[in-house]
Design a protein around this motif. Structure first.
Motif, PDB file in Angstrom:
ATOM      1  N   ARG A 205       0.704  -1.221  -0.122  1.00 28.59           N
ATOM      2  CA  ARG A 205      -0.042   0.012   0.087  1.00 28.59           C
ATOM      3  C   ARG A 205       0.805   1.366   0.044  1.00 28.59           C
ATOM      4  O   ARG A 205       1.872   1.331   0.635  1.00 28.59           O
ATOM      5  N   VAL A 206       0.445   2.099  -1.033  1.00 29.86           N
ATOM      6  CA  VAL A 206       1.294   3.324  -1.027  1.00 29.86           C
ATOM      7  C   VAL A 206       0.228   4.608  -0.680  1.00 29.86           C
ATOM      8  O   VAL A 206      -0.858   4.553  -1.220  1.00 29.86           O
ATOM      9  N   VAL A 207       0.769   5.659   0.209  1.00 27.96           N
ATOM     10  CA  VAL A 207       0.183   6.931   0.304  1.00 27.96           C
ATOM     11  C   VAL A 207       0.947   7.812  -0.656  1.00 27.96           C
ATOM     12  O   VAL A 207       2.252   7.934  -0.380  1.00 27.96           O
ATOM     13  N   GLU A 208       0.347   8.540  -1.521  1.00 27.16           N
ATOM     14  CA  GLU A 208       1.152   9.371  -2.346  1.00 27.16           C
ATOM     15  C   GLU A 208       0.552  10.987  -2.062  1.00 27.16           C
ATOM     16  O   GLU A 208      -0.439  11.184  -2.084  1.00 27.16           O
TER      17      GLU A 208
ATOM     18  N   GLY B 278       2.219   1.828  -8.837  1.00 35.05           N
ATOM     19  CA  GLY B 278       0.684   1.359  -8.975  1.00 35.05           C
ATOM     20  C   GLY B 278       0.931   0.586 -10.300  1.00 35.05           C
ATOM     21  O   GLY B 278      -0.008  -0.479 -10.308  1.00 35.05           O
ATOM     22  N   ASP B 279       1.534   0.893 -11.287  1.00 37.29           N
ATOM     23  CA  ASP B 279       1.618  -0.038 -12.835  1.00 37.29           C
ATOM     24  C   ASP B 279       2.039  -1.419 -12.156  1.00 37.29           C
ATOM     25  O   ASP B 279       1.493  -2.277 -12.639  1.00 37.29           O
ATOM     26  N   MET B 280       3.022  -1.820 -11.089  1.00 42.07           N
ATOM     27  CA  MET B 280       3.543  -2.851 -10.733  1.00 42.07           C
ATOM     28  C   MET B 280       2.601  -3.560  -9.764  1.00 42.07           C
ATOM     29  O   MET B 280       2.900  -4.403  -9.010  1.00 42.07           O
ATOM     30  N   GLY B 281       1.411  -3.056  -9.364  1.00 43.16           N
ATOM     31  CA  GLY B 281       0.212  -3.632  -8.628  1.00 43.16           C
ATOM     32  C   GLY B 281       0.079  -3.243  -7.378  1.00 43.16           C
ATOM     33  O   GLY B 281      -0.859  -3.689  -6.477  1.00 43.16           O
ATOM     34  N   ALA B 282       0.926  -2.067  -6.716  1.00 37.55           N
ATOM     35  CA  ALA B 282       0.598  -1.721  -5.503  1.00 37.55           C
ATOM     36  C   ALA B 282      -0.752  -0.767  -5.518  1.00 37.55           C
ATOM     37  O   ALA B 282      -1.224  -0.249  -6.432  1.00 37.55           O
ATOM     38  N   GLU B 283      -1.151  -0.726  -4.445  1.00 40.99           N
ATOM     39  CA  GLU B 283      -2.469   0.052  -4.126  1.00 40.99           C
ATOM     40  C   GLU B 283      -1.955   1.361  -3.658  1.00 40.99           C
ATOM     41  O   GLU B 283      -1.297   1.714  -2.822  1.00 40.99           O
ATOM     42  N   VAL B 284      -2.158   2.401  -4.618  1.00 39.58           N
ATOM     43  CA  VAL B 284      -1.728   3.761  -4.276  1.00 39.58           C
ATOM     44  C   VAL B 284      -2.910   4.673  -4.195  1.00 39.58           C
ATOM     45  O   VAL B 284      -4.014   4.865  -4.670  1.00 39.58           O
TER      46      VAL B 284
ATOM     47  N   ALA C  86      -0.143   5.450   8.479  1.00 38.51           N
ATOM     48  CA  ALA C  86       0.397   4.469   9.713  1.00 38.51           C
ATOM     49  C   ALA C  86      -0.120   2.982   9.114  1.00 38.51           C
ATOM     50  O   ALA C  86       0.407   2.051   9.546  1.00 38.51           O
ATOM     51  N   LYS C  87      -0.804   3.058   8.055  1.00 35.46           N
ATOM     52  CA  LYS C  87      -1.603   1.726   7.430  1.00 35.46           C
ATOM     53  C   LYS C  87      -0.841   1.345   6.133  1.00 35.46           C
ATOM     54  O   LYS C  87      -1.115   0.625   5.523  1.00 35.46           O
ATOM     55  N   ALA C  88       0.269   2.242   5.910  1.00 34.90           N
ATOM     56  CA  ALA C  88       0.766   2.081   4.429  1.00 34.90           C
ATOM     57  C   ALA C  88       2.219   1.331   4.682  1.00 34.90           C
ATOM     58  O   ALA C  88       2.801   1.383   5.645  1.00 34.90           O
ATOM     59  N   ASP C  89       2.728   0.931   3.643  1.00 37.30           N
ATOM     60  CA  ASP C  89       4.036   0.671   3.431  1.00 37.30           C
ATOM     61  C   ASP C  89       4.939   1.517   2.880  1.00 37.30           C
ATOM     62  O   ASP C  89       6.264   1.577   3.073  1.00 37.30           O
TER      63      ASP C  89
END
Length: 398
Positions: free
Chosen positions: A13-16, A31-37, A89-92
């Protein structure tokens, strides 16, 4: 575009929090490689990239914001900052490309964020990096290109420095930020530790400047603007045909010999002026003129047939029209159709590089409304209820 996520980062999970180019492009790559952004935008107009384009056609957003979700949070208000902190806090991974010190002023310093989430990887993209005498200066991609050495050597020698037709400084810094995040994920897998990825625009440009600095430090050689050629690398240029320009790269001895055969002038390969790499470099202008004289008598198609037959690296200068008409692009699906409710016939570049086991993909179009996923994200991740969300909306917190 079926929405299926087979990407290698589908559990990340990514926060941008970035805006404009560098931060969002880093988010696009992940995101292109599958991360939730999850993209945090300011309430109202959102990221300025939504309006970047030609007049009413703001199409850059459709590329840079694909595979993302949009939430809003007013980061200039304490409650908006708290929402961001709880999401992070819930992101990678967190991505931000604000001027250094901005996160700290918002109460979102790495120390605070790591206290909540010790494994968090914080990608910080800025003009000059997070420390140093220039770190608090405003920095855009073009400034990084100039400081990193790019602009000084691009363009014609009798003209001011030129820019590339794309925002290469921003894209490079974003790409290195993405690479750093992936390396940091590997470190976290082994240690459990998060860390900061500090990607400076000027250093990202400097990284691709080949031997620019060693040339000067050892040999006192300063590269200059040289137009369409690389000094001393010949032949390697665009040559005029009857119907357009054609690129030929034949600076290696054996390849040059094959080019001479293709031109019907095999004797040039043993001519003392062109017999080896050094000689060709010393007579670069003369050699380019001779090749140009030959290509001007033929069409690009005629030259292309000869280049393929003789195994010479060469190719046309593509525009979008040629890309969309080319069978190689089609075979590899380098450009794909993206069904869209607003833009009929939308096509864009696919996801690169290609992975054989867990390929990335364009799973969803860019968020069309600012904060269109706020309800879903704030309810499911933070447990906020409708009444509280309504209150936040009325007070422009989201």
């Amino acid at each position: 575009m079926d929405g299926t996520n087979r990407g290698p980062l589908k559990d990340i999970r990514v926060v941008e929090m970035g805006q404009l180019i560098a931060g969002p492009f880093c988010g696009q790559l992940l995101g292109d490689m599958g991360a939730e952004v999850i993209k945090i935008e300011p309430p109202g107009k959102g990221d300025p990239m939504r309006d970047w384009g030609r007049g009413e056609h703001a199409l850059w957003w459709e590329v840079v914001a694909r595979n993302k979700k949009s939430v809003t949070a007013n980061l200039r208000e304490a409650e908006g900052q708290e929402l961001a902190r709880r999401l992070i806090a819930k992101a990678d991974i967190l991505i931000e490309n604000f001027r250094p010190g901005t996160l700290e002023r918002w109460g979102l310093s790495p120390e605070v964020l790591h206290a909540d989430n010790p494994g968090l990887i914080i990608v910080r993209v800025s003009g000059y990096g997070q420390h140093g005498p220039y770190s608090d200066r405003a920095g855009f991609g073009g400034i990084g290109e100039a400081m990193g050495g790019w602009r000084a050597i691009v363009g014609d020698p009798d003209r001011p420095p030129s820019r590339m037709g794309v925002s290469i400084g921003d894209s490079l810094a974003a790409t290195y930020g993405c690479m750093g995040a992936l390396a940091a994920l590997h470190h976290r897998d082994r240690t459990g530790e998060g860390q900061i990825v500090d990607s400076a625009l000027y250093e990202a440009v400097l990284q691709v400047m080949e031997s620019l600095v060693p040339d000067y430090s050892v040999a006192n050689y300063v590269r200059r603007r040289s137009g369409s050629i690389l000094p001393g690398i010949a032949p390697s240029n665009a040559y005029a045909c009857k119907d357009g320009d054609y690129l030929i790269g034949a600076n290696q001895d054996t390849v040059f010999a094959r080019l001479c055969e293709a031109m019907g002038q095999p004797e040039l390969a043993s001519d003392r002026r062109f017999v080896d790499h050094v000689a060709r470099g010393q007579n670069q202008g003369l050699l380019d003129a001779m090749i140009d004289d030959w290509t001007r008598g033929q069409t690009m198609s005629e030259v292309e047939v000869l280049m393929i037959r003789h195994g010479i690296p060469a190719g046309r200068v593509y525009t979008p029209a040629e890309m969309l008409d080319d069978p190689h692009f089609a075979s590899r699906e380098a450009i794909v159709d993206v069904p869209h409710p607003r833009w009929a016939g939308l096509k864009m570049q696919n996801v690169f590089p290609r992975l054989s086991k867990s390929p990335g993909a364009i799973r969803s179009i860019a968020p069309q409304a600012v904060g269109q996923d706020s309800e879903e994200i704030y309810r499911t991740l933070l447990g906020l209820e409708g009444e509280q969300l309504d209150d936040y909306r009325q007070r422009a917190i989201i």
